[in-house]
Motif scaffolding. Structure first.
Motif, mmCIF file in Angstrom:
data_model
loop_
_atom_site.group_PDB
_atom_site.id
_atom_site.type_symbol
_atom_site.label_atom_id
_atom_site.label_comp_id
_atom_site.label_asym_id
_atom_site.label_seq_id
_atom_site.Cartn_x
_atom_site.Cartn_y
_atom_site.Cartn_z
ATOM 1 N N SER A 1 13.415 0.562 -1.250
ATOM 2 C CA SER A 1 14.524 0.051 -1.424
ATOM 3 C C SER A 1 14.063 -1.683 -1.306
ATOM 4 C CB SER A 1 15.439 0.288 -0.576
ATOM 5 O OG SER A 1 15.644 1.660 -0.596
ATOM 6 N N GLU A 2 15.012 -2.517 -1.698
ATOM 7 C CA GLU A 2 14.700 -3.800 -1.727
ATOM 8 C C GLU A 2 14.498 -4.236 -0.158
ATOM 9 O OE1 GLU A 2 14.706 -7.706 -2.478
ATOM 10 O OE2 GLU A 2 14.829 -6.186 -3.923
ATOM 11 N N GLY A 3 13.587 -5.054 0.113
ATOM 12 C CA GLY A 3 13.360 -5.353 1.173
ATOM 13 C C GLY A 3 12.227 -4.314 2.209
ATOM 14 N N ASP A 4 12.369 -3.345 1.698
ATOM 15 C CA ASP A 4 11.512 -2.248 2.412
ATOM 16 C C ASP A 4 9.931 -2.782 2.756
ATOM 17 O OD1 ASP A 4 13.451 -0.669 2.771
ATOM 18 O OD2 ASP A 4 12.617 1.190 1.469
ATOM 19 N N GLN A 5 9.474 -2.594 3.917
ATOM 20 C CA GLN A 5 8.064 -2.782 4.199
ATOM 21 C C GLN A 5 7.338 -1.643 4.481
ATOM 22 O OE1 GLN A 5 7.940 -5.319 7.616
ATOM 23 N NE2 GLN A 5 8.911 -7.253 6.255
ATOM 24 N N TRP A 6 6.074 -1.499 3.592
ATOM 25 C CA TRP A 6 5.275 -0.391 3.905
ATOM 26 C C TRP A 6 3.657 -1.282 4.482
ATOM 27 C CZ3 TRP A 6 4.825 3.949 -0.036
ATOM 28 C CH2 TRP A 6 6.121 4.631 -0.269
ATOM 29 N N ARG A 7 3.016 -0.171 5.083
ATOM 30 C CA ARG A 7 1.742 -0.572 5.704
ATOM 31 C C ARG A 7 0.479 -0.141 4.812
ATOM 32 N NH1 ARG A 7 2.338 -2.109 11.233
ATOM 33 N NH2 ARG A 7 0.462 -3.639 10.904
ATOM 34 N N VAL A 8 0.043 -1.545 4.503
ATOM 35 C CA VAL A 8 -1.110 -1.111 3.409
ATOM 36 C C VAL A 8 -2.296 -2.068 3.900
ATOM 37 C CG1 VAL A 8 -1.696 -1.914 0.955
ATOM 38 C CG2 VAL A 8 0.308 -1.026 1.559
ATOM 39 N N GLY A 9 -3.539 -1.280 3.479
ATOM 40 C CA GLY A 9 -4.860 -1.875 3.926
ATOM 41 C C GLY A 9 -5.803 -1.556 2.938
ATOM 42 N N ARG B 1 -2.922 -2.000 12.401
ATOM 43 C CA ARG B 1 -3.576 -3.242 12.276
ATOM 44 C C ARG B 1 -3.435 -3.693 10.519
ATOM 45 N NH1 ARG B 1 -8.203 -3.466 16.750
ATOM 46 N NH2 ARG B 1 -7.100 -2.421 18.492
ATOM 47 N N TRP B 2 -2.954 -2.749 9.729
ATOM 48 C CA TRP B 2 -2.835 -2.998 8.489
ATOM 49 C C TRP B 2 -2.033 -3.885 8.003
ATOM 50 C CZ3 TRP B 2 -2.381 2.714 6.688
ATOM 51 C CH2 TRP B 2 -3.892 3.410 6.745
ATOM 52 N N GLY B 3 -1.987 -4.526 6.886
ATOM 53 C CA GLY B 3 -0.970 -5.652 6.582
ATOM 54 C C GLY B 3 0.451 -5.069 6.190
ATOM 55 N N TYR B 4 1.390 -6.079 6.107
ATOM 56 C CA TYR B 4 2.815 -5.600 5.687
ATOM 57 C C TYR B 4 2.921 -6.028 4.161
ATOM 58 C CZ TYR B 4 4.145 -5.066 10.667
ATOM 59 O OH TYR B 4 3.959 -4.904 11.799
ATOM 60 N N VAL B 5 3.464 -4.985 3.455
ATOM 61 C CA VAL B 5 3.734 -5.233 2.038
ATOM 62 C C VAL B 5 5.286 -5.145 1.923
ATOM 63 C CG1 VAL B 5 3.380 -4.510 -0.378
ATOM 64 C CG2 VAL B 5 1.459 -4.643 1.042
ATOM 65 N N GLN B 6 6.003 -6.007 1.781
ATOM 66 C CA GLN B 6 7.415 -6.155 1.442
ATOM 67 C C GLN B 6 7.654 -6.033 -0.125
ATOM 68 O OE1 GLN B 6 9.986 -8.403 4.073
ATOM 69 N NE2 GLN B 6 11.202 -9.102 2.402
ATOM 70 N N PHE B 7 8.666 -5.119 -0.455
ATOM 71 C CA PHE B 7 9.018 -4.816 -1.985
ATOM 72 C C PHE B 7 10.190 -5.604 -2.325
ATOM 73 C CE2 PHE B 7 6.119 -1.425 -0.409
ATOM 74 C CZ PHE B 7 5.501 -1.238 -1.550
ATOM 75 N N THR B 8 10.181 -6.368 -3.425
ATOM 76 C CA THR B 8 11.513 -6.816 -3.844
ATOM 77 C C THR B 8 11.610 -6.929 -5.382
ATOM 78 O OG1 THR B 8 12.763 -8.936 -3.725
ATOM 79 C CG2 THR B 8 10.310 -9.175 -3.762
ATOM 80 N N ARG B 9 12.769 -6.865 -5.772
ATOM 81 C CA ARG B 9 13.069 -6.968 -7.137
ATOM 82 C C ARG B 9 13.349 -8.300 -7.561
ATOM 83 N NH1 ARG B 9 14.456 -1.881 -9.928
ATOM 84 N NH2 ARG B 9 14.485 -0.386 -8.326
ATOM 85 N N LYS B 10 13.453 -9.493 -6.681
ATOM 86 C CA LYS B 10 13.705 -10.870 -6.969
ATOM 87 C C LYS B 10 12.452 -11.387 -7.793
ATOM 88 C CE LYS B 10 16.761 -11.164 -2.853
ATOM 89 N NZ LYS B 10 16.838 -11.589 -1.456
#
Length: 237
Positions: free
Chosen positions: A176-184, A225-234
């Motif tokens: 969804s808009e603004g969701d953050q997943w942890r990605v390494g 300790r992985w990065g934060y990836v925030q998803f957006t449609r903007k």
């Protein structure tokens, strides 16, 4: 580290070449550092990644500078990091459990696995887990397994289907808009020498681990300790 992942107006062609129009508006990550961070010297070669998404896939691309591109493993689900490789780790809900790992080498040989919990917590890797519908591509800027010349490097593209990731995500996939997943992201690099016209690993020399968001310890399996990836449609900007 953090990254804003924008929605792709058109899907990239997964061929390893990073010339798709979609990638041109996607920002690069920070350059990769040693897995232990500033306690260690900066990597010898530059590595950067980019991300995009749409309704069907989470797209990852990376550019790996490398004067001598080589790979040997050709069997799916082999221990790919015995070759130089590029790795992706995804923890959808950020609880440091139930996460995905994907590795590939310059031959586009892949290894995908699922971990119910990290190794340090006693978690076994489920090597039988597969990612149906995954696409991956490699482009070599130079030649492969040819010590006689000097290469520029190699690049990768990966399309992770939300349908497969969503099976264990415990949250919406696609996000969804603004969701953050942890990605390494990790790159394994070996020091080599040339013997009898072939690349040979330096004996008794451990691999280098160069990653996007430094762990502070030689262990990629620390999802917190992985990065934060925030998803957006903007749109970017």
């Amino acid at each position: 580290r953090g990254y804003i992942c924008h929605f792709a107006t058109s899907p990239p062609l997964i061929d390893g070449k990073l010339d798709d129009a979609a990638w041109q508006s996607a920002p690069w990550t920070d350059e990769f550092k040693d897995i232990e961070g500033d306690a260690k010297p900066n990597p010898r070669f530059r590595t950067r990644a980019r991300m995009l998404w749409d309704e069907n896939f989470f797209y990852v691309s990376a550019n790996l500078d490398e004067p001598h591109v080589w790979a040997t493993l050709t069997e799916h689900d082999a221990v790919i990091f015995q070759d130089p490789d590029f790795e992706v780790f995804i923890d959808p809900n950020g609880d440091s459990h139930e996460y995905f790992e994907f590795e590939m080498n310059a031959l586009n040989t892949t290894w995908d696995l699922f971990l119910p919990k990290p190794y340090k917590d006693g978690g076994p890797a489920m090597n039988s887990w597969e990612i149906p519908g995954l696409k991956s591509g490699v482009h070599i800027r130079g030649s492969l397994n040819n010590p006689a010349d000097t290469d520029e490097g190699w690049s990768v593209e990966i399309a992770f289907p939300w349908k497969a990731l969503g099976e264990c995500a415990r949250r919406p996939a696609p996000p969804s808009e603004g969701d953050q997943w942890r990605v390494g992201f990790s790159r394994v690099e070996w020091q080599i020498e040339i013997k009898d016209g072939k690349y040979v690993k330096l004996p008794n020399t451990p691999e280098n681990n160069w990653i996007w968001s430094p762990q502070g310890i030689i262990d990629m399996h620390r999802p917190e300790r992985w990065g934060y990836v925030q998803f957006t449609r903007k749109p970017p900007g």
